[in-house]
Structure formats: C-alpha cells, structure tokens
Scaffold this motif. Structure first.
Motif, mmCIF file in Angstrom:
data_model
loop_
_atom_site.group_PDB
_atom_site.id
_atom_site.type_symbol
_atom_site.label_atom_id
_atom_site.label_comp_id
_atom_site.label_asym_id
_atom_site.label_seq_id
_atom_site.Cartn_x
_atom_site.Cartn_y
_atom_site.Cartn_z
ATOM 1 N N MET A 130 3.732 28.974 -49.741
ATOM 2 C CA MET A 130 3.843 27.693 -49.054
ATOM 3 C C MET A 130 3.558 26.553 -50.019
ATOM 4 O O MET A 130 2.731 26.686 -50.940
ATOM 5 N N GLN A 131 4.232 25.413 -49.787
ATOM 6 C CA GLN A 131 3.989 24.213 -50.585
ATOM 7 C C GLN A 131 3.852 22.998 -49.675
ATOM 8 O O GLN A 131 4.562 22.889 -48.669
ATOM 9 N N THR A 132 2.946 22.127 -50.042
ATOM 10 C CA THR A 132 2.754 20.912 -49.250
ATOM 11 C C THR A 132 2.215 19.794 -50.135
ATOM 12 O O THR A 132 1.690 20.056 -51.225
ATOM 13 N N VAL A 133 2.335 18.574 -49.657
ATOM 14 C CA VAL A 133 1.864 17.410 -50.418
ATOM 15 C C VAL A 133 0.366 17.215 -50.225
ATOM 16 O O VAL A 133 -0.358 16.897 -51.162
ATOM 17 N N PHE A 134 -0.111 17.418 -48.997
ATOM 18 C CA PHE A 134 -1.501 17.107 -48.669
ATOM 19 C C PHE A 134 -2.330 18.363 -48.409
ATOM 20 O O PHE A 134 -1.803 19.393 -48.004
ATOM 21 N N GLU A 135 -3.649 18.233 -48.624
ATOM 22 C CA GLU A 135 -4.581 19.328 -48.328
ATOM 23 C C GLU A 135 -4.932 19.287 -46.844
ATOM 24 O O GLU A 135 -6.052 18.949 -46.470
ATOM 25 N N ASP A 136 -3.972 19.601 -45.998
ATOM 26 C CA ASP A 136 -4.148 19.561 -44.546
ATOM 27 C C ASP A 136 -4.815 20.858 -44.083
ATOM 28 O O ASP A 136 -4.201 21.923 -44.073
ATOM 29 N N ASP A 137 -6.100 20.755 -43.689
ATOM 30 C CA ASP A 137 -6.874 21.943 -43.335
ATOM 31 C C ASP A 137 -6.182 22.794 -42.272
ATOM 32 O O ASP A 137 -6.082 24.021 -42.406
ATOM 33 N N GLU A 138 -5.711 22.165 -41.212
ATOM 34 C CA GLU A 138 -5.132 22.910 -40.109
ATOM 35 C C GLU A 138 -3.873 23.643 -40.539
ATOM 36 O O GLU A 138 -3.660 24.806 -40.176
ATOM 37 N N LYS A 139 -3.026 22.981 -41.312
ATOM 38 C CA LYS A 139 -1.786 23.621 -41.751
ATOM 39 C C LYS A 139 -2.053 24.746 -42.739
ATOM 40 O O LYS A 139 -1.360 25.761 -42.746
ATOM 41 N N ILE A 140 -3.065 24.567 -43.590
ATOM 42 C CA ILE A 140 -3.443 25.640 -44.514
ATOM 43 C C ILE A 140 -3.846 26.883 -43.728
ATOM 44 O O ILE A 140 -3.388 28.001 -44.000
ATOM 45 N N PHE A 141 -4.699 26.675 -42.726
ATOM 46 C CA PHE A 141 -5.185 27.810 -41.948
ATOM 47 C C PHE A 141 -4.061 28.428 -41.123
ATOM 48 O O PHE A 141 -3.973 29.651 -40.995
ATOM 49 N N GLN A 142 -3.171 27.600 -40.570
ATOM 50 C CA GLN A 142 -2.026 28.114 -39.820
ATOM 51 C C GLN A 142 -1.154 28.993 -40.709
ATOM 52 O O GLN A 142 -0.699 30.064 -40.285
ATOM 53 N N ALA A 143 -0.911 28.541 -41.930
ATOM 54 C CA ALA A 143 -0.061 29.283 -42.859
ATOM 55 C C ALA A 143 -0.685 30.626 -43.232
ATOM 56 O O ALA A 143 -0.003 31.659 -43.274
ATOM 57 N N ILE A 144 -1.982 30.626 -43.486
ATOM 58 C CA ILE A 144 -2.665 31.867 -43.847
ATOM 59 C C ILE A 144 -2.654 32.842 -42.673
ATOM 60 O O ILE A 144 -2.376 34.041 -42.830
ATOM 61 N N ARG A 145 -2.924 32.327 -41.492
ATOM 62 C CA ARG A 145 -2.918 33.185 -40.297
ATOM 63 C C ARG A 145 -1.514 33.722 -40.000
ATOM 64 O O ARG A 145 -1.372 34.817 -39.464
ATOM 65 N N ALA A 146 -0.495 32.954 -40.352
ATOM 66 C CA ALA A 146 0.884 33.381 -40.089
ATOM 67 C C ALA A 146 1.395 34.356 -41.146
ATOM 68 O O ALA A 146 2.477 34.925 -40.986
ATOM 69 N N GLY A 147 0.621 34.556 -42.207
ATOM 70 C CA GLY A 147 0.984 35.574 -43.189
ATOM 71 C C GLY A 147 1.491 35.073 -44.517
ATOM 72 O O GLY A 147 2.147 35.819 -45.254
ATOM 73 N N ALA A 148 1.205 33.817 -44.886
ATOM 74 C CA ALA A 148 1.621 33.309 -46.197
ATOM 75 C C ALA A 148 0.944 34.110 -47.302
ATOM 76 O O ALA A 148 -0.212 34.511 -47.181
ATOM 77 N N HIS A 149 1.678 34.346 -48.383
ATOM 78 C CA HIS A 149 1.133 35.118 -49.499
ATOM 79 C C HIS A 149 0.494 34.231 -50.565
ATOM 80 O O HIS A 149 -0.215 34.717 -51.446
ATOM 81 N N GLY A 150 0.766 32.939 -50.512
ATOM 82 C CA GLY A 150 0.208 32.001 -51.476
ATOM 83 C C GLY A 150 0.352 30.589 -50.942
ATOM 84 O O GLY A 150 1.108 30.344 -49.997
ATOM 85 N N TYR A 151 -0.361 29.637 -51.559
ATOM 86 C CA TYR A 151 -0.352 28.265 -51.046
ATOM 87 C C TYR A 151 -0.614 27.309 -52.199
ATOM 88 O O TYR A 151 -1.683 27.339 -52.803
ATOM 89 N N PHE A 152 0.384 26.476 -52.499
ATOM 90 C CA PHE A 152 0.249 25.513 -53.591
ATOM 91 C C PHE A 152 0.493 24.086 -53.116
ATOM 92 O O PHE A 152 1.357 23.853 -52.263
#
Length: 211
Positions: free
Chosen positions: A80-102
C-alpha cells in the motif's frame, strides 16, 4: 522478472513509477490503472507478482481493491502507498491483508527494496508507519498478553521485531543469528499462529496482544 501492477490516479506519479520499474533490471511494469473498479479482471489478466496500491483513488479505492485481490488472488503480494500517515487507514490496510505499507515520499530505492523484500516473506514498511503500528497496538485497551499459541520466548522476540517492520535480514542482524535461522523461526511461528505470511503474522500478533 518481477511483474509489478500499479494502481495510482496521479498522472505524474504513474509516469515516475513506470520509469522506475522499467529502469530496474529485475522488474517490469505489468500495467497502470487509476482506480480499482475492474481490479479482479485486471489482476487476472496481468498476473502480477506484486501490486503497488494507492489508497486514495476515485470510484473504488485502494482498501476495497486490496480486499478484492486478497479474496480472488491471495498469492499476489500487495504494498500500500499513501501520502499521509493516516492511523485508521494504516490499520484498515493491515487488517485487510496488506503485505507492506509505504509513504509516497519513501525514496525510490527503498520502494524497490521493499518489492523484493515482500517476495522474500517480509513485511516492508516506512519506519514512521511501523512506529504508527506499534503506537496503535499500545493504545488498545490494556489486557494480559496471551500466549495461547505456545510461542517460545525466542519466537516472541523474533515476532516482535517483525511487528516493528524489520525485514528478515534486519531481524537476523538485530538478533545476531543467520538469515536461515530467522527463516526457520518463522516457519515455526507461522505454523503455531496458523498463518501463511508476514502480514498475517503481524495482524495476529496485534489482535492477540502477543508482543
């Protein structure tokens, strides 16, 4: 060749990512799309090894796209990639099964290293995102740490380093052991946790307050 499929709605970044992938010897761009409206068909056609997924896109966003890929093409790795350090979206992505987050401001070389790392079983994250994950874990209601999975102290230590966003190589250096020993630990950890990837292990560790 590592086939990378890109989901990004910003034209300038589309071009930058395409150039980056085309000039990386072991990678190729398997396609670029501006939203996830037809993500299942596109992934099926492109047969990527890794998907670089923007979170904020029109019509069907990256979180929904992530869920669809995990449902219909579970062997594809998703960063996953995003512009902002959005806590909720980070956690949503991890819970949904993202393998990485930049974050998108991550240097190009780090992103390339992350693509390679995720295929080796790692869970690459921008350091500030890894810190956010730990902060979100610590902010959850206090509860006794559970070890119903019968993990050893060493396995819990290794798992905690993974949750911090470290790669297998970094864990080997931090724990002063070989990469093969780290890999052996994770085979046992995955078996005990009943998971099949680093991101699933991170999610389970957080959900069950294991580290």
């Amino acid at each position: 060749m590592i086939r990378v499929l890109v989901y990004e709605d910003n034209k300038a970044r589309q071009e930058a990512l395409q150039l980056l992938l085309e000039h990386t010897a072991d990678m190729e761009c398997a396609g670029i799309h501006e939203n996830c409206e037809h993500v299942v068909a596109e992934v099926h056609e492109a047969k990527p090894d890794v998907v670089l997924m923007d979170i904020d896109m029109p019509k069907v966003n990256g979180i929904e796209g992530l869920k669809l890929i995990r449902q219909h093409a579970p062997n594809v790795h998703i960063i996953m990639q995003t512009v902002f350090e959005d806590d909720e979206k980070i956690f949503q992505a991890i819970r949904a099964g993202a393998h990485g987050y930049f974050l998108k401001k991550t240097p190009s070389q780090k992103l390339i290293e992350g693509i390679r790392e995720v295929l080796e079983g790692g869970a690459p994250m921008t350091p500030i995102v890894a810190r956010k994950v730990l902060e979100m874990y610590h902010e959850q209601p206090a509860a006794a740490k559970q070890n119903k999975f019968q993990l050893s102290e060493r396995e819990l230590e290794i798992l905690s380093l993974l949750v911090k966003g470290m790669s297998y190589k970094m864990i080997a250096e931090a724990a002063n052991i070989s990469w093969h020993t780290v890999n052996g630990h994770f085979k046992k950890i995955y078996e005990k946790l009943h998971v099949h990837s680093a991101t699933e292990a991170v999610k389970k560790a957080i959900d069950n307050k294991l580290v």
